[in-house]
Design a protein around this motif. Structure first.
Motif, mmCIF file in Angstrom:
data_model
loop_
_atom_site.group_PDB
_atom_site.id
_atom_site.type_symbol
_atom_site.label_atom_id
_atom_site.label_comp_id
_atom_site.label_asym_id
_atom_site.label_seq_id
_atom_site.Cartn_x
_atom_site.Cartn_y
_atom_site.Cartn_z
ATOM 1 N N TYR A 232 1.101 -1.367 0.109
ATOM 2 C CA TYR A 232 0.118 -0.057 0.412
ATOM 3 C C TYR A 232 0.632 1.495 -0.183
ATOM 4 C CZ TYR A 232 -3.713 -3.017 1.599
ATOM 5 O OH TYR A 232 -4.545 -4.186 1.580
ATOM 6 N N ALA A 235 2.345 1.950 -3.544
ATOM 7 C CA ALA A 235 1.298 2.035 -4.373
ATOM 8 C C ALA A 235 1.022 3.967 -4.014
ATOM 9 C CB ALA A 235 0.260 1.427 -4.837
ATOM 10 N N LEU A 236 1.427 3.972 -2.635
ATOM 11 C CA LEU A 236 0.483 5.493 -2.433
ATOM 12 C C LEU A 236 2.019 6.295 -2.542
ATOM 13 C CD1 LEU A 236 -1.647 5.318 0.950
ATOM 14 C CD2 LEU A 236 -1.917 5.963 -1.134
ATOM 15 N N THR A 237 3.067 5.880 -2.914
ATOM 16 C CA THR A 237 4.677 6.989 -2.999
ATOM 17 C C THR A 237 4.722 6.730 -4.471
ATOM 18 O OG1 THR A 237 5.153 5.805 -1.232
ATOM 19 C CG2 THR A 237 7.120 6.979 -2.688
ATOM 20 N N ALA A 238 3.950 5.533 -5.534
ATOM 21 C CA ALA A 238 4.155 6.124 -6.877
ATOM 22 C C ALA A 238 3.066 7.031 -7.741
ATOM 23 C CB ALA A 238 4.190 4.829 -7.599
ATOM 24 N N VAL A 239 1.951 6.559 -7.049
ATOM 25 C CA VAL A 239 1.635 7.684 -7.619
ATOM 26 C C VAL A 239 1.271 9.313 -6.864
ATOM 27 C CG1 VAL A 239 -1.523 8.906 -6.322
ATOM 28 C CG2 VAL A 239 -0.678 5.991 -6.986
ATOM 29 N N ALA A 240 2.042 9.556 -5.552
ATOM 30 C CA ALA A 240 2.236 11.113 -5.058
ATOM 31 C C ALA A 240 3.089 10.841 -6.282
ATOM 32 C CB ALA A 240 2.820 10.731 -3.761
ATOM 33 N N PHE A 242 4.212 9.929 -9.292
ATOM 34 C CA PHE A 242 3.224 10.911 -10.404
ATOM 35 C C PHE A 242 2.523 11.948 -10.772
ATOM 36 C CE2 PHE A 242 -0.071 10.141 -13.552
ATOM 37 C CZ PHE A 242 0.588 10.326 -14.388
ATOM 38 N N ILE A 243 2.430 12.071 -9.697
ATOM 39 C CA ILE A 243 1.033 13.428 -9.319
ATOM 40 C C ILE A 243 2.356 14.904 -9.383
ATOM 41 C CG2 ILE A 243 -0.638 15.328 -7.671
ATOM 42 C CD1 ILE A 243 -1.652 12.200 -6.884
ATOM 43 N N TYR A 244 3.423 14.094 -8.454
ATOM 44 C CA TYR A 244 4.814 15.884 -8.535
ATOM 45 C C TYR A 244 4.793 15.820 -10.008
ATOM 46 C CZ TYR A 244 8.134 18.244 -6.537
ATOM 47 O OH TYR A 244 8.563 19.070 -6.039
ATOM 48 N N ILE A 271 8.785 7.454 -7.934
ATOM 49 C CA ILE A 271 7.379 6.732 -8.838
ATOM 50 C C ILE A 271 8.515 5.378 -8.336
ATOM 51 C CG2 ILE A 271 7.063 6.020 -11.393
ATOM 52 C CD1 ILE A 271 7.081 9.205 -11.190
ATOM 53 N N GLY A 274 8.553 3.738 -5.019
ATOM 54 C CA GLY A 274 6.874 3.228 -4.705
ATOM 55 C C GLY A 274 6.950 2.369 -6.021
#
Length: 323
Positions: A232, A235-240, A242-244, A271, A274
């Motif tokens: 989890y 996944a959250l780190t990768a999403v963060a 990507f958003i950044y 990314i 994550g």
């Protein structure tokens, strides 16, 4: 006649182990069981091995085992279990705090055949405040990480049927955690109230560091929740990340303001880090969970997996999602 195997890990117990053995022998003389006593010296710095060797020479019921280095209580227990041959396994401590003269209560509960493990429970513990604190923390963590029922009390004094011992011995990795092995082997565990005695000699060998090491080894080896947390978090780190990275690109083209160098590097690290955590978590999910076993079974033999009761459509959908 059933045979009972007593397994006792010994450390700095040269002055107490003789009394424990005598108590076992006098108690078993009144019960209709054959028995053996396996004493495992966990590389004690005192003359514990000399004492248990003398006991073994004087009594054919006793086996003395000497470990080459100090591996810890749980490893010593596993060594003793491997040397045992009884129909029932009884594990207890070497300091006399666990009442060997009440083993009949544990054996009687197993004879009722309503449980696979009879675990002693203490209404009033005679441990130090530090040790009681450690026990309470351990109980709380085993409830969360290993799924222990809240009402179940786990102690070092228990009796188990032979198939439980055999199932525990299937564990061949480093750093065994006996309570984790018991919980993994069966859910049919009951508590039997017994008295808990005060320590006659010395003090507990468990320090804060040893307790923390035991907990970490147990929970990382017998629970997949740390792996799920890593998945989890990854996944959250990768999403963060990507958003950044997306924000950096938008700022660059929209307002022409994007810090050079460190922003792109930070986004890339988020990314990649994550994704690495996510892949590690998914790898462990596939290798060490029921869902992963179903995925592997379906991939090897589709028809056999269906005959085993595996829901093929659900497995395929889940595999597609994580893929």
């Amino acid at each position: 006649m059933s045979k009972v195997s007593f397994v006792i890990p010994c450390y700095r117990s040269s002055k107490t182990i003789g009394g424990v053995v005598n108590e076992i022998e006098s108690t078993m003389a009144q019960l209709a069981y054959e028995y053996e006593i396996i004493l495992v010296n966990d590389s004690s710095p005192d003359d514990t091995f000399a004492v248990i060797s003398a006991l073994a020479e004087a009594d054919g019921h006793i086996t003395a085992v000497d470990l080459a280095k100090n591996f810890g209580q749980h490893a010593a227990l596993m060594c003793g279990i491997r040397h045992s041959s009884g129909d029932i396994l009884v594990c207890l401590d070497d300091d006399g705090q666990t009442p060997a003269d009440e083993v009949g209560k544990l054996l009687a509960r197993l004879e009722q055949d309503d449980c696979d493990v009879a675990m002693a429970s203490y209404e009033h513990k005679q441990h130090s405040a530090f040790r009681n604190f450690g026990t309470n923390v351990n109980a709380w963590m085993t409830e969360i990480m290993l799924g222990k029922p809240k009402e179940l009390s786990l102690t070092s004094y228990f009796a188990a049927k032979r198939f439980i011992a055999d199932e525990m011995l299937r564990y061949e990795n480093c750093f065994p955690y006996v309570m984790g092995l018991v919980l993994r082997s069966t859910k049919n565990i009951c508590n039997v109230p017994v008295n808990h005695r005060s320590r006659e000699q010395g003090q507990s060998g468990y320090t804060l560091g040893k307790l923390l090491s035991l907990w970490m080894n147990g929970f990382t080896s017998f629970s997949i929740k740390p792996l799920r947390i890593a998945t989890y978090f990854g996944a959250l780190t990768a999403v963060a990340g990507f958003i950044y990275a997306l924000i950096i690109v938008i700022r660059h083209f929209a307002v022409g303001m994007a810090p050079l160098g460190w922003s792109s590097t930070t986004a890339l690290l988020l990314i990649l880090g994550g994704v690495i955590l996510l892949v590690l978590g998914l790898t462990q999910l596939i290798n060490h969970t029921k869902v992963g076993m179903a995925m592997r079974a379906a991939s090897k033999d589709f028809e056999t997996a269906q005959l085993m009761g595996i829901k093929i459509n659900s497995v395929i959908s889940f595999t597609f999602i994580i893929g």
